[in-house]
Design a protein around this motif. Structure first.
Motif, PDB file in Angstrom:
ATOM      1  N   VAL A 148       2.799   7.040  -2.744  1.00 59.74           N
ATOM      2  CA  VAL A 148       1.946   5.931  -3.180  1.00 59.74           C
ATOM      3  C   VAL A 148       0.633   6.511  -3.708  1.00 59.74           C
ATOM      4  N   PHE A 149      -0.039   5.716  -4.530  1.00 62.71           N
ATOM      5  CA  PHE A 149      -1.282   6.179  -5.128  1.00 62.71           C
ATOM      6  C   PHE A 149      -2.407   5.333  -4.540  1.00 62.71           C
ATOM      7  N   VAL A 150      -3.036   5.851  -3.474  1.00 64.13           N
ATOM      8  CA  VAL A 150      -3.956   5.028  -2.690  1.00 64.13           C
ATOM      9  C   VAL A 150      -5.115   5.844  -2.133  1.00 64.13           C
ATOM     10  N   ASN A 205       6.481  -1.279 -10.231  1.00 63.92           N
ATOM     11  CA  ASN A 205       6.037   0.022  -9.744  1.00 63.92           C
ATOM     12  C   ASN A 205       5.127  -0.063  -8.523  1.00 63.92           C
ATOM     13  N   LEU A 206       5.450  -0.993  -7.655  1.00 62.83           N
ATOM     14  CA  LEU A 206       4.706  -1.112  -6.401  1.00 62.83           C
ATOM     15  C   LEU A 206       5.628  -0.721  -5.247  1.00 62.83           C
ATOM     16  N   THR A 238       1.546  -4.894  -0.752  1.00 61.81           N
ATOM     17  CA  THR A 238       2.052  -3.960  -1.762  1.00 61.81           C
ATOM     18  C   THR A 238       0.923  -3.035  -2.217  1.00 61.81           C
ATOM     19  N   VAL A 239       1.310  -1.815  -2.573  1.00 63.03           N
ATOM     20  CA  VAL A 239       0.354  -0.845  -3.138  1.00 63.03           C
ATOM     21  C   VAL A 239       1.070  -0.110  -4.284  1.00 63.03           C
ATOM     22  N   PRO A 240       0.302   0.489  -5.189  1.00 63.29           N
ATOM     23  CA  PRO A 240       0.944   1.167  -6.315  1.00 63.29           C
ATOM     24  C   PRO A 240       1.756   2.376  -5.862  1.00 63.29           C
TER      25      PRO A 240
END
Ligand code: ADP
Length: 378
Positions: A264-266, A304-305, A370-372
């Motif tokens: 994930v991108f977070v 894309n999540l 949800t996250v990317p």
């Protein structure tokens, strides 16, 4: 150790034993297959097993799922690739006690060669022990305060806008006054007053600048640092921290983490904050429930999540609170602040995700967010 057949000499074994007897952290030595070679006295106390009960068995017996099923793979992957995921790095994770309860630990692993054989030494600190807990919680709280600021930003911005109005109005009226003084044929006294008014205006302008700077400082602390992160790692750590102090409640933790939805991108700290908040709430809701099961699920979601679900078998959401659940200061707890979920929402939405709640069919609650994803999936 000799029974385990790692071929250490009597001398080095005696040496190891003397170390084992004195180290304050629990220490577990395993071989390349994960077989336990030795188990310190502190480890015996921490896990509730005697050394004779665990020696010769696979170390995964001391781990809850999903690490239990995956540990052989982790180990052989390291032996094949030499890629270090934990050795020399250390991490917060969860351990399994003999009585079936899980507890948070900080694990650091070292590696050594004994002749032809490689051994791995794990040092384990029980984070559920009081002192460690306090330290960790302090860290967590300072991070929480940090994140809390982000959600206060709207309120703060409007109060600062109000504060800014004052010096700006003052600047305007001092300038106006100075111009009036200069417009008429100014006497020396008028000129002196005009100069004073302009000095005052400058001072007020500086004050306005300070207010703006304060707002900027405040916001920069809340800035996100997003990176590609492993969701499994974030969840393991958050789970360990979220479960701190709940050992006596006997929470059964289940994980269903989809490896295809791992990256994930977070901002790691912020998303862990969301997870810890949701896990803490889930535990609070289950304390008096007959069944206490916490389930953490991840799965790919459209656009894309990645979707994360934190489910509990607790009381369910109080219907009176449900409509404003994500608003600040909504709480049903005596000592609750009611800001946890509003912070969660601020963070998730700042990441471009969404957070929502659903009742579970057989009781309890499921929070979804949800996250990317880290990389676009095919
Ligand atoms: P706090 O935990 O301080 O009350 P939160 O914003 O985290 O603040 O939660 C607000 C309220 O939402 C809680 O007081 C509780 O009533 C309800 N709630 C949150 N999570 C759950 C859950 N998993 N099960 C039941 N109720 C919950």
């Amino acid at each position: 150790m000799d029974q385990a057949g790692n071929g250490t000499s009597e001398h080095s074994e005696a040496h190891l034993r003397s170390i084992l007897a004195t180290v304050p952290d629990a220490m577990i030595v395993i071989d390349e297959q994960g077989t336990i070679l030795s188990f310190s006295a502190t480890a015996e106390r921490m896990f509730g097993f005697g050394e004779d009960e665990v020696a010769g068995r696979n170390v995964k017996m001391l781990m809850p799922s999903p690490d239990r099923e995956r540990h052989d793979g982790y180990l052989s992957n390291y032996l094949d690739t030499g890629q270090r995921k934990i050795i020399g790095i250390g991490r917060v994770t969860t351990a399994l006690h003999r009585d079936g309860s899980t507890f948070p630990i900080e694990l650091s692993v070292g590696e050594a060669w004994l002749g032809e054989h490689r051994i791995f030494t794990g040092f384990i600190r029980d984070l559920s022990e009081r002192q460690q807990t306090l330290l960790r919680l302090q860290d967590l709280q300072s991070e929480l305060a940090h994140v809390g600021r982000v959600s206060e930003m709207g309120t703060l911005a409007s109060s600062l806008a109000h504060e800014l109005n004052q010096p700006l109005t003052a600047v305007a009226s001092y300038c106006e006054g100075a111009r009036e003084l200069l417009d008429r044929n100014p006497t020396d006294e008028d000129l002196a007053m005009a100069r004073e008014a302009l000095d005052e205006a400058a001072e007020q302008a500086v004050r306005a600048g300070q207010i703006v700077r304060r707002l900027r400082d405040f916001m920069s602390h809340g800035e996100m640092e997003r990176r590609a992160e492993s969701l499994q790692r974030l969840i393991n750590e958050a789970n360990a921290l979220g479960l701190v102090g709940s050992r006596e409640h006997g929470i059964d933790v289940q994980m269903a983490l989809d490896p295809l939805a791992d990256e994930v991108f977070v901002d790691r700290i912020q998303i862990q904050q969301v997870l810890v908040n949701l896990i803490r709430n889930a535990i609070d809701a289950m304390i008096d429930a007959p069944q206490r099961c916490l389930k953490l699920t991840t799965r790919p979601a459209p656009k894309n999540l990645v979707e994360v679900i934190v489910e509990d078998t607790g009381t369910g959401i109080d219907p009176a609170l449900a409509p404003q659940l994500f608003q600040p200061f909504v709480t049903s707890k005596q000592n609750g602040m009611g800001i946890g979920l509003s912070i969660c929402r601020t963070i998730v939405e700042a990441h471009g995700g969404r957070i929502w709640v659903e009742p579970r069919a057989d009781g309890g609650t499921a929070f979804h967010f949800t996250v990317p994803a880290g990389e676009p999936r095919q």
